[in-house]
Motif scaffolding. Structure first.
Motif, mmCIF file in Angstrom:
data_model
loop_
_atom_site.group_PDB
_atom_site.id
_atom_site.type_symbol
_atom_site.label_atom_id
_atom_site.label_comp_id
_atom_site.label_asym_id
_atom_site.label_seq_id
_atom_site.Cartn_x
_atom_site.Cartn_y
_atom_site.Cartn_z
ATOM 1 N N THR A 128 -5.142 -4.838 1.464
ATOM 2 C CA THR A 128 -4.073 -4.939 0.474
ATOM 3 C C THR A 128 -3.995 -6.346 -0.097
ATOM 4 O OG1 THR A 128 -2.856 -3.271 1.752
ATOM 5 C CG2 THR A 128 -1.635 -4.457 0.063
ATOM 6 N N HIS A 162 0.875 -1.169 0.000
ATOM 7 C CA HIS A 162 0.000 0.000 0.000
ATOM 8 C C HIS A 162 0.915 1.223 0.000
ATOM 9 C CE1 HIS A 162 -2.926 2.956 0.809
ATOM 10 N NE2 HIS A 162 -3.785 2.224 1.486
ATOM 11 N N SER A 167 4.372 1.397 4.678
ATOM 12 C CA SER A 167 4.374 0.394 3.631
ATOM 13 C C SER A 167 5.522 0.609 2.655
ATOM 14 C CB SER A 167 3.039 0.404 2.878
ATOM 15 O OG SER A 167 1.971 0.058 3.726
ATOM 16 N N GLY A 201 0.960 -5.221 3.970
ATOM 17 C CA GLY A 201 -0.193 -4.395 4.307
ATOM 18 C C GLY A 201 -1.201 -5.165 5.120
#
Length: 329
Positions: free
Chosen positions: A78, A10, A16, A74
């Motif tokens: 995700t 993400h 992330s 994620g």
């Protein structure tokens, strides 16, 4: 032979991006080739500037059939997005949780280096998760055809108006009621929206379909667990002009007018998830939901040939005075 690992993240979140950069470096150090989606790789370059660790670009340097595994950084959202991307190629996904619960993820952020080492050693197994096939019919015409890993949820379109629906199992009507919606889920989705709506927790290896009403106004509105061979359906009745909205895995949606019909069956194309730990599902429940287990003593591991102990016998004292029977009273 080169081994390519698709890194999905993400990239709208700083955490992330940092995790994706570390994953690429660890993969290269382990002799693997990281591959990234072109947009996500561009986000990485924009955030960090020029990168010194090379990563191939999906669609330019290689294609999905050239990739061994997808490493998803994620939360569950995700992973669901990644499932949409790779399902047709049967590419297994291994999730590293950067979210809150992360029920679909296999490991945590702190285990990122270990996860890469497990991938390098091929120290993982792949399990298949059931998905559902969804068809939407309006006035005899099929309006939409899609799929879901977790669930498909019918929800009311207007906050002030409840939906009037009728539930159907195996082409037979079951009951009708007013409600805020209905969730139809897989065992994987039993710990997602269906769980929040009051549905049962179903172990992933159990083959079943779930149907869970949301805030229903009726007597018989219990969650249902049916055979994976069953055909589920919900119709939006025309007794009112309330409209609905259909969501698949919380990612794809379509508006539903009164008279719409949603049909749900088991799909013949599963989603493949990679596992590095053979952790029992019960342990995952306890860990993810932080369930209290204090006082648990555990099973008694005894030899099958070990005889059981004597059963204690309690001698009841005889009353000193006979108790008269009711007919003599």
């Amino acid at each position: 032979m080169s081994r390519r690992i698709l890194v999905l993240a993400h990239t709208g979140r700083e955490e992330s991006l940092k995790a994706a950069r570390e994953a690429c470096r660890e993969l290269i150090a382990s002799g693997l080739i990281p591959v990234m989606d072109p947009e996500e790789r561009a986000d990485m370059a924009l955030f960090f500037g020029e990168r010194d660790e090379p990563a191939e670009v999906l669609g330019s340097d290689c294609e999905l059939p050239d990739v061994e595994l997808g490493m998803v950084l994620g939360g569950d959202g995700t992973i669901l997005r990644a499932a949409e991307m790779v399902r047709d190629q049967n590419l297994p996904l291994l999730g590293v949780n950067l979210g809150h619960v992360g029920f679909l993820a296999e490991s945590e952020r702190a285990d990122l280096k270990d996860t890469v080492r497990w991938i390098a050693r091929r120290d993982y197994v792949v399990e298949e998760r059931m998905t559902i096939d969804i068809q939407v019919w309006v006035k005899g015409q099929r309006l939409w055809h899609t799929w879901a890993l977790n669930e498909v949820s019918l929800e009311k379109g207007n906050r002030e108006r409840m939906l009037e629906v009728v539930m159907e199992v195996d082409e037979r009507p079951l009951t009708s009621f007013g409600c805020d919606g209905v969730v139809m889920a897989t065992p994987t989705g039993s710990t997602a929206y269906a769980f929040s709506a009051g549905g049962p927790v179903v172990w992933p290896e159990v083959e079943a379909l779930l149907m869970v009403p949301i805030s229903a106004h009726a007597l018989f509105t219990k969650p249902l667990v049916v055979s994976p061979r069953s055909r589920l359906a919900v119709e939006v009745l025309t007794r009112t002009d309330a409209h609905g909205v259909l969501w698949c895995d919380g990612r794809r949606s379509i508006d539903l007018p009164p008279g719409s019909r949603i049909e749900v069956t088991r799909s013949d194309k599963p989603v493949r998830l990679a596992r590095t730990h053979q952790t029992p599902f019960s342990a995952r429940l306890v860990s993810k939901f932080e369930l209290p287990t204090s006082g648990w003593r555990g099973p008694m591991h005894q030899s099958r040939n070990e005889p059981t102990g004597p059963v204690p016998v309690i001698n009841q004292p005889k009353p000193s005075t006979p108790v008269p029977s009711p007919k003599h009273l």
